[in-house]
Design an enzyme around this catalytic site. Structure first.
Site, PDB file in Angstrom:
ATOM      1  N   ARG A 165       0.833  -1.209   0.000  1.00  0.00           N
ATOM      2  CA  ARG A 165       0.000   0.000   0.000  1.00  0.00           C
ATOM      3  C   ARG A 165       0.862   1.252   0.000  1.00  0.00           C
ATOM      4  NH1 ARG A 165      -0.938   4.232  -0.289  1.00  0.00           N
ATOM      5  NH2 ARG A 165      -2.677   5.514   0.377  1.00  0.00           N
ATOM      6  N   LEU A 169      -1.126   7.224   8.703  1.00  0.00           N
ATOM      7  CA  LEU A 169      -2.269   6.304   8.722  1.00  0.00           C
ATOM      8  C   LEU A 169      -2.021   5.139   7.762  1.00  0.00           C
ATOM      9  CD1 LEU A 169      -5.166   8.943   8.603  1.00  0.00           C
ATOM     10  CD2 LEU A 169      -4.183   7.829  10.605  1.00  0.00           C
ATOM     11  N   PRO A 170      -1.002   4.330   8.050  1.00  0.00           N
ATOM     12  CA  PRO A 170      -0.770   3.177   7.177  1.00  0.00           C
ATOM     13  C   PRO A 170      -1.957   2.224   7.245  1.00  0.00           C
ATOM     14  CG  PRO A 170       0.814   3.216   9.005  1.00  0.00           C
ATOM     15  CD  PRO A 170      -0.084   4.390   9.159  1.00  0.00           C
ATOM     16  N   HIS A 171      -2.354   1.713   6.086  1.00  0.00           N
ATOM     17  CA  HIS A 171      -3.526   0.832   6.051  1.00  0.00           C
ATOM     18  C   HIS A 171      -3.389  -0.172   4.919  1.00  0.00           C
ATOM     19  CE1 HIS A 171      -4.316   4.401   3.595  1.00  0.00           C
ATOM     20  NE2 HIS A 171      -5.025   3.615   2.800  1.00  0.00           N
ATOM     21  N   ALA A 172      -4.134  -1.267   5.060  1.00  0.00           N
ATOM     22  CA  ALA A 172      -4.082  -2.314   4.050  1.00  0.00           C
ATOM     23  C   ALA A 172      -5.308  -3.206   4.175  1.00  0.00           C
ATOM     24  CB  ALA A 172      -2.817  -3.157   4.235  1.00  0.00           C
TER      25      ALA A 172
END
Length: 154
Positions: A50, A64-67
């Protein structure tokens, strides 16, 4: 949606220095594994994939790391305070010391977006982030996060 619906007390941590984004993602994955049973290696890979699309550092020291992850049944979160800010390639070029990671089922659709919007709006408030940065006890941080009044979109 409330932050308490996506975040467990055990998924809130304060960590010392990390040397890179990848090392931060490994920390996030370890917490996600311990709190939600997510496979650490696939979690790190999903976060890195991501991030390759563009940095998730949103500014003012917040990332805001997201996956999306296979096998997950609901949106889950991991919150970390970094004692030593990390260069994160954020939009404002400021180092990051608050990271709120979100993981969603592969087919989550709108729930993932709602969770991302909720966390983003909440952490956009500088006074709220100041309160988080002033506390280094995970239980206190969890309370602050889950008692936050959701900010409505303008």
């Amino acid at each position: 949606m409330q932050i308490s619906s996506i975040l467990k007390p055990g998924a809130v941590r304060v960590i010392g220095a990390v040397s890179s984004k990848k090392r931060l993602f490994q920390e996030v994955a370890e917490v996600a594994q311990a709190s939600y049973g997510l496979a650490a290696q696939s979690t790190v890979e999903a976060l890195l994939d991501r991030e390759s699309l563009g940095p998730t550092g949103v500014g003012h020291g917040v990332a805001l790391p997201h996956a999306r992850l296979h096998g997950l049944d609901a949106v889950r979160g991991v919150f970390l305070i970094l004692e030593k800010p990390l260069d994160f390639d954020a939009v404002d070029r400021q180092p990051v010391d608050i990271a709120f990671s979100l993981f969603a089922p592969e087919d989550a659709g709108v729930e993932h977006l709602k969770a991302l919007a909720l966390v983003s709006r909440t952490l956009r408030e500088q006074s709220f982030c100041t309160k988080l940065r002033a506390n280094h006890d995970p239980a206190t941080l969890f309370t602050i996060l889950t008692e936050a009044t959701p900010v409505q979109a303008a």
